[in-house]
Every structure is written in C-alpha cells, then in structure tokens.
Design an enzyme around this catalytic site. Structure first.
Site: not given
Ligand code: APR
Ligand code: PHB
Length: 394
Positions: A72, A200, A292, A296, A387
């Site tokens: 991704h 998100y 979450p 990580k 990220y």
C-alpha cells in the site's frame, strides 16, 4: 533443561526473536502459556512497516508475505465531508504492506517447526527467577509435572498481562500510562474491502477505519463507548453504523456479510522503563502498548526484537568487555524508537476520534489540525514518515 536465551511468550515478538536468534546461531527455547491454536486465533494487527518486512526477510520467514501481502503506497483520511490521500510513496518514498498478524504468526510458527527449535505450549504457572544473577531460569508446570529451564538470558515477550514485567521489583521500574475514554468495535468479514486502500475517518458519530486482510477479507472498526458490549451489536447494527460513518461513495459500494470475528478493544498508551533488568529483557507488548490508530503495535514489537537479537548475537560472537555493548544499550535504543511511535499513535488517536469532553474548542482544534494537514505537504510528510515507520537504530 538449558539454553542460551529463554523466551517467554510465543506471540509475534517471541517467535520473531526466536527466528532471528536462530539465524545468528543462538540457542533459544520459547515457553508459552496457551495452545498454538489459541495464539493463532487472536485477531490483531494488519499493517507491516518496511522495517518489519526486512526483519522477517532476515529471519527467513517472508516468502508468503511477499507472495500474498498487499503493498500500500497510501491511505485516505476523511473528515467533515473532505477526503485527502496521504501519498506515502510520493512523500517519503516508502510503502507499507497489508498482511494479517495471524499470517505472520502462522509463518513464524511453521518456520520454528521446520528449524526444530523448541516451543513449550500450554505451560502453566510460568515464573522467572534469578534474573538479577548470572544464572536466571524459567519454571512452569505441564501436565502436573514441574519443569525448569536454565538460561544465560530471559526475554519477556509475554505481552501486557505477562509474568515478566510483573516480576520486576516495583522500585526498579517506572511506568507511564494513558487510557482513552472509548474503545474500538472491530469486525472481520469475508467481504471484499470497500476501497483498495485504508480509509481513516473522523465523523460526528465517531472514528471509523476501513481496513482489510486480502482482496476478499475486510477488517472494519468504529469508535464505541467504553461501557459498550459486543453482544449489543448484531451484525446488522454494525453494518448500519459503519455505513453511516463511511463517505457516501464508499457507503454506496459497501458489501456486507456475516462477521467471522467481532470484538471490542480498549485503547491505551503505556510504556515501562527501562526494558532491561539484569539478565531479563522486555520486548513488545510486555514493555509498551500503543492505541491501534497508527498500526504500530506489531511493528514496535518487531523493532524491539530486531535490536535485541543483534545485541545478543554480538554478545555470543565476541569476547571481552565489548561483548556487552549491544545488550547494555538495548533499553535506551529501543525506548528512543518506542516513544516516537507512542507520540505518533497518541497524536493520530487524538486527531481522529470524537472527544466530547474536550468541548467546542477541542473540536475546533481537531478541525484546524485536519484542515492544516489537508493543505500542507510538509504536514503530510510528517504523517507519512511516522506511518511508514522510523528507521531501526544502527
Ligand atoms: N507465560 C507464558 N506465556 C505468556 C504469559 C505467561 N505468564 N503471559 C502471556 N503469555 C503469552 C500470551 O499467551 C501471548 O501468546 O505471551 C504472548 C504475548 O503475545 P502478544 O500479546 O501478541 O504480544 P507481542 O508478541 O509483544 O505482540 C505485540 O502484536 O498482538 C499484536 O499489535 C499487537 O501490539 C501487539 C503486538
Ligand atoms: C487493521 O487492519 O487491523 C488495522 C489497520 C490499520 C490500523 C489499525 C488496525 O491503523
């Protein structure tokens, strides 16, 4: 029984540590309280950083990941009807890989069987002893018979509720904790993901996350109250709520189906310092927990055991006082990476969830931060850098 490194816990941290130590020729035994099926049955994380992929490659356990994992190069963020793709590849030249923790654990378990390293499952009353001496040991009961494993070192990979951190004298450890005022209701279903990348969302009804495990298996989450109960949520109730939090175009495309797993998880930030006590080391959830939101947890566990496996290999490969340099600096180097991931996970959680208790000003701060993020390449680069994961210390 005797080994060089005794590992408590056969989750991702313990299994990956065992595989990496094996690659370095360091003998190790894992002692796990649950059965293999129970460990495999846990539905957990799904996004791997490149550092984690590299460690799995180093351990010789990345073949299926490369065959079945989904690269991704970005993800979407939504709020107040706006949508922004965080283009990881353009911003920081890296990507992440979507590959379920269950599959990582299965691959590590299969690898451990193939290399013939010992894992004791269903161990009861596990205890650790003498880690403030040069002769630590792990004891347990199995089928009513008492067992003892003597070792040079013990590594606690036994998670947040494990025995290792709990065995450290209170005066020798400092903990830092933040519990969030909500949980995540998660559903796993064999339906095609609503989008090809993760979404998100910070909506007026609360946080939502559209994730996946494969092209045919989806993993979805909604923010829920701490006193909510999973039995209050029928599949239909979940799908209705999830559809209401999705952007309209995705909601129209949503494919629903029976849940194969449904659970509510609390969110917490937690760090224990230090991560070493004499001959006992802590790694993974035994030492730290992240909410979450930033994906990580598994990646921090991998980073810990990546650092520790190299330090232990250096100890056994060298002689003289320099042999302990890596293990003596493990805690400081691991915590430097842990705290940065704790910060990002806390920040991302604070940005993407509804906090009614923060009032109107708090809500405006969120909107201002999101508006800035959506209009600033520099701000998006900061998100992307965290990220995809920070480099493992040398
Ligand atoms: N004795 C032996 N084993 C134990 C004990 C004990 N007293 N207590 C716990 N365990 C085992 C658990 O049964 C579990 O299999 O230790 C293992 C810990 O595994 P995890 O909780 O998955 O922790 P870790 O390996 O650090 O994984 C960290 O992976 O689960 C994801 O994202 C999640 O952040 C988490 C990350
Ligand atoms: C998941 O797929 O379970 C997942 C993905 C990304 C997150 C959290 C969970 O940030």
């Amino acid at each position: 029984m005797r080994t060089q490194v005794a590992i408590v816990g056969a989750g991702p941290a313990g299994l990956l540590l065992g595989a990496l130590l094996h690659r370095h020729g360091v003998d190790n035994v894992i002692v796990e309280q649950r059965s293999p099926d129970y460990v495999l049955g846990r539905i957990r994380a799904g996004v791997l950083e490149q550092v984690t992929v590299g460690l799995l490659e180093e351990a010789g356990v990345a073949a299926r990941l490369h065959a079945e994992g989904l690269p991704h190069s970005g993800f979407d963020m939504c709020f107040a009807g706006q949508r922004q793709r965080i283009d990881l590849q353009r911003l920081v030249g890296k990507h992440v890989t979507v590959y379920g923790q269950t599959e990582v654990t299965r691959d590590l378990m299969d690898h451990r069987t193939a290399i013939g390293r010992q894992t004791v499952y269903d161990a009861q009353d596990v205890a650790v002893h003498g880690f403030d001496s040069a002769h630590p040991s792990v004891t347990w009961r199995e089928g009513g018979v008492a067992h003892e494993l003597q070792a040079d070192f013990i590594v606690g990979c036994d998670g947040f509720h494990g025995v290792c951190r709990a065995s450290v004298p209170a005066g020798a450890i400092q903990t830092f904790e933040k519990v969030y005022p909500f949980g995540w209701l998660g559903v796993l279903a064999d339906v095609p993901p609503v989008a090809h990348e993760l979404i998100y969302g910070n909506t007026e009804r609360g946080f939502m996350l559209a994730s996946m495990r494969s092209a045919t298996r989806s993993r979805y989450y909604v923010q829920c109250s701490l006193d909510d109960k999973v039995e209050n949520w029928s599949d239909d109730a979940f799908w209705d709520e999830f559809r209401r939090r999705l952007p309209a175009d995705d909601a129209a495309r949503l494919v629903t189906g029976p849940s194969i797993e449904k659970s509510i998880a609390p969110l917490r930030s937690f760090v224990a310092e230090p991560m070493r006590f004499g001959r006992l080391f802590l790694a993974g959830d035994a030492a730290h927990i992240v909410p979450p939101t930033g994906a990580k947890g598994l990646n921090l566990a991998a980073g810990d055991v990546g650092l520790l496996s190299r330090a232990l290999a250096e100890f056994y490969a060298s002689s003289g006082p320099a042999r302990s340099a890596g293990i003596d600096s493990y805690s400081q180097r691991a915590l430097a990476r842990v705290w940065k991931a704790e910060r990002f996970s806390w920040w991302f959680t604070s940005l993407m969830h509804q906090f009614p208790e923060n009032g109107a000003f708090g809500a405006r701060m969120q909107l201002a931060e999101l508006d800035y993020l959506f209009t600033s390449d520099a701000a998006q680069r900061v998100v992307a850098e965290n990220y995809v994961g920070l480099p493992l210390a040398a």
